[in-house]
Write a protein that holds these residues in place. Sequence first.
Motif, PDB file in Angstrom:
ATOM      1  N   PRO A  28       0.797  -1.233   0.000  1.00  0.00           N
ATOM      2  CA  PRO A  28       0.000   0.000   0.000  1.00  0.00           C
ATOM      3  C   PRO A  28       0.828   1.280   0.000  1.00  0.00           C
ATOM      4  O   PRO A  28       0.419   2.268  -0.607  1.00  0.00           O
ATOM      5  CB  PRO A  28      -0.838  -0.108   1.278  1.00  0.00           C
ATOM      6  CG  PRO A  28      -0.870  -1.560   1.597  1.00  0.00           C
ATOM      7  CD  PRO A  28       0.413  -2.134   1.086  1.00  0.00           C
ATOM      8  N   ALA A  29       1.974   1.278   0.646  1.00  0.00           N
ATOM      9  CA  ALA A  29       2.792   2.492   0.686  1.00  0.00           C
ATOM     10  C   ALA A  29       3.261   2.882  -0.714  1.00  0.00           C
ATOM     11  O   ALA A  29       3.319   4.067  -1.052  1.00  0.00           O
ATOM     12  CB  ALA A  29       3.985   2.305   1.625  1.00  0.00           C
ATOM     13  N   LEU A  30       3.578   1.912  -1.549  1.00  0.00           N
ATOM     14  CA  LEU A  30       3.994   2.196  -2.919  1.00  0.00           C
ATOM     15  C   LEU A  30       2.801   2.681  -3.745  1.00  0.00           C
ATOM     16  O   LEU A  30       2.918   3.625  -4.522  1.00  0.00           O
ATOM     17  CB  LEU A  30       4.622   0.960  -3.556  1.00  0.00           C
ATOM     18  CG  LEU A  30       5.232   1.159  -4.940  1.00  0.00           C
ATOM     19  CD1 LEU A  30       6.344   2.201  -4.909  1.00  0.00           C
ATOM     20  CD2 LEU A  30       5.754  -0.153  -5.485  1.00  0.00           C
ATOM     21  N   LYS A  31       1.672   2.057  -3.543  1.00  0.00           N
ATOM     22  CA  LYS A  31       0.453   2.464  -4.246  1.00  0.00           C
ATOM     23  C   LYS A  31       0.073   3.901  -3.869  1.00  0.00           C
ATOM     24  O   LYS A  31      -0.270   4.704  -4.743  1.00  0.00           O
ATOM     25  CB  LYS A  31      -0.677   1.506  -3.908  1.00  0.00           C
ATOM     26  CG  LYS A  31      -1.935   1.743  -4.689  1.00  0.00           C
ATOM     27  CD  LYS A  31      -2.966   0.673  -4.388  1.00  0.00           C
ATOM     28  CE  LYS A  31      -4.209   0.869  -5.203  1.00  0.00           C
ATOM     29  NZ  LYS A  31      -5.192  -0.197  -4.958  1.00  0.00           N
ATOM     30  N   GLU A  62       4.747  10.568   1.740  1.00  0.00           N
ATOM     31  CA  GLU A  62       4.485   9.223   1.215  1.00  0.00           C
ATOM     32  C   GLU A  62       5.788   8.469   0.945  1.00  0.00           C
ATOM     33  O   GLU A  62       5.863   7.256   1.164  1.00  0.00           O
ATOM     34  CB  GLU A  62       3.620   9.285  -0.043  1.00  0.00           C
ATOM     35  CG  GLU A  62       2.223   9.803   0.193  1.00  0.00           C
ATOM     36  CD  GLU A  62       1.404   9.003   1.197  1.00  0.00           C
ATOM     37  OE1 GLU A  62       1.602   7.770   1.300  1.00  0.00           O
ATOM     38  OE2 GLU A  62       0.566   9.600   1.889  1.00  0.00           O
ATOM     39  N   ALA A  63       6.815   9.183   0.493  1.00  0.00           N
ATOM     40  CA  ALA A  63       8.121   8.538   0.275  1.00  0.00           C
ATOM     41  C   ALA A  63       8.727   8.103   1.611  1.00  0.00           C
ATOM     42  O   ALA A  63       9.343   7.032   1.697  1.00  0.00           O
ATOM     43  CB  ALA A  63       9.071   9.489  -0.448  1.00  0.00           C
ATOM     44  N   ALA A  64       8.535   8.908   2.652  1.00  0.00           N
ATOM     45  CA  ALA A  64       9.036   8.533   3.986  1.00  0.00           C
ATOM     46  C   ALA A  64       8.301   7.301   4.501  1.00  0.00           C
ATOM     47  O   ALA A  64       8.927   6.388   5.065  1.00  0.00           O
ATOM     48  CB  ALA A  64       8.876   9.700   4.960  1.00  0.00           C
ATOM     49  N   LEU A  65       6.989   7.260   4.305  1.00  0.00           N
ATOM     50  CA  LEU A  65       6.214   6.083   4.722  1.00  0.00           C
ATOM     51  C   LEU A  65       6.638   4.842   3.930  1.00  0.00           C
ATOM     52  O   LEU A  65       6.739   3.751   4.488  1.00  0.00           O
ATOM     53  CB  LEU A  65       4.716   6.347   4.554  1.00  0.00           C
ATOM     54  CG  LEU A  65       4.121   7.375   5.512  1.00  0.00           C
ATOM     55  CD1 LEU A  65       2.687   7.727   5.104  1.00  0.00           C
ATOM     56  CD2 LEU A  65       4.173   6.879   6.945  1.00  0.00           C
ATOM     57  N   ARG A  85      15.234   4.238  -0.965  1.00  0.00           N
ATOM     58  CA  ARG A  85      15.947   5.321  -0.264  1.00  0.00           C
ATOM     59  C   ARG A  85      16.177   6.508  -1.194  1.00  0.00           C
ATOM     60  O   ARG A  85      15.996   7.656  -0.817  1.00  0.00           O
ATOM     61  CB  ARG A  85      17.267   4.824   0.294  1.00  0.00           C
ATOM     62  CG  ARG A  85      18.065   5.926   0.975  1.00  0.00           C
ATOM     63  CD  ARG A  85      19.083   5.408   1.954  1.00  0.00           C
ATOM     64  NE  ARG A  85      19.921   6.435   2.511  1.00  0.00           N
ATOM     65  CZ  ARG A  85      19.542   7.357   3.376  1.00  0.00           C
ATOM     66  NH1 ARG A  85      18.292   7.393   3.801  1.00  0.00           N
ATOM     67  NH2 ARG A  85      20.383   8.257   3.842  1.00  0.00           N
ATOM     68  N   LYS A  86      16.562   6.226  -2.432  1.00  0.00           N
ATOM     69  CA  LYS A  86      16.788   7.310  -3.393  1.00  0.00           C
ATOM     70  C   LYS A  86      15.489   8.068  -3.666  1.00  0.00           C
ATOM     71  O   LYS A  86      15.497   9.293  -3.781  1.00  0.00           O
ATOM     72  CB  LYS A  86      17.376   6.762  -4.695  1.00  0.00           C
ATOM     73  CG  LYS A  86      17.675   7.868  -5.673  1.00  0.00           C
ATOM     74  CD  LYS A  86      18.441   7.405  -6.881  1.00  0.00           C
ATOM     75  CE  LYS A  86      18.626   8.648  -7.726  1.00  0.00           C
ATOM     76  NZ  LYS A  86      19.381   8.580  -8.835  1.00  0.00           N
ATOM     77  N   LEU A  87      14.386   7.357  -3.758  1.00  0.00           N
ATOM     78  CA  LEU A  87      13.094   8.013  -3.953  1.00  0.00           C
ATOM     79  C   LEU A  87      12.808   8.971  -2.802  1.00  0.00           C
ATOM     80  O   LEU A  87      12.368  10.104  -3.019  1.00  0.00           O
ATOM     81  CB  LEU A  87      11.976   6.977  -4.073  1.00  0.00           C
ATOM     82  CG  LEU A  87      10.573   7.544  -4.234  1.00  0.00           C
ATOM     83  CD1 LEU A  87      10.425   8.219  -5.592  1.00  0.00           C
ATOM     84  CD2 LEU A  87       9.544   6.452  -4.080  1.00  0.00           C
TER      85      LEU A  87
END
Length: 130
Positions: A28-31, A62-65, A85-87
């Motif tokens: 879900p975090a990626l979605k 969202e990237a942190a999550l 991490r890069k994202l």
Amino acid sequence: MNKILVIALGIILFSLNLNAQENFDKWPALKNFSMVISQTFYPAEEGNLAPVKERSGEPLREAALLHKSDIPAEFSRPGIIPAVRKLYLESAGLDKLIKSKSEDKLILAQLKQVPDCFHTIVGICSDKKD
């Protein structure tokens, strides 16, 4: 030429987002990241930076999550952790540029890095395991 590249990247990201919506229900975090970046990146392609400027904290959040989330086993492949991490770092860089009121061309250049990183993650996740 630059506009053609942006349009091509947009088409690729759109098709990846359609697949991501379906394929990443298990992460879900990626979605969630995908949805936020599509709502800010696509308007920027058309020259409208207002959404990303108004919502710069959302891709970062969202990237942190995503960075803190557990990676589902089926997506845990070589390179995934550095890509996530890069994202996060690219999203943080974007937020910093926006908050410091940098020039639009710098913001747009950084903004393009974020979906590129997302695309890398999708590519890693989509690779078939041997």
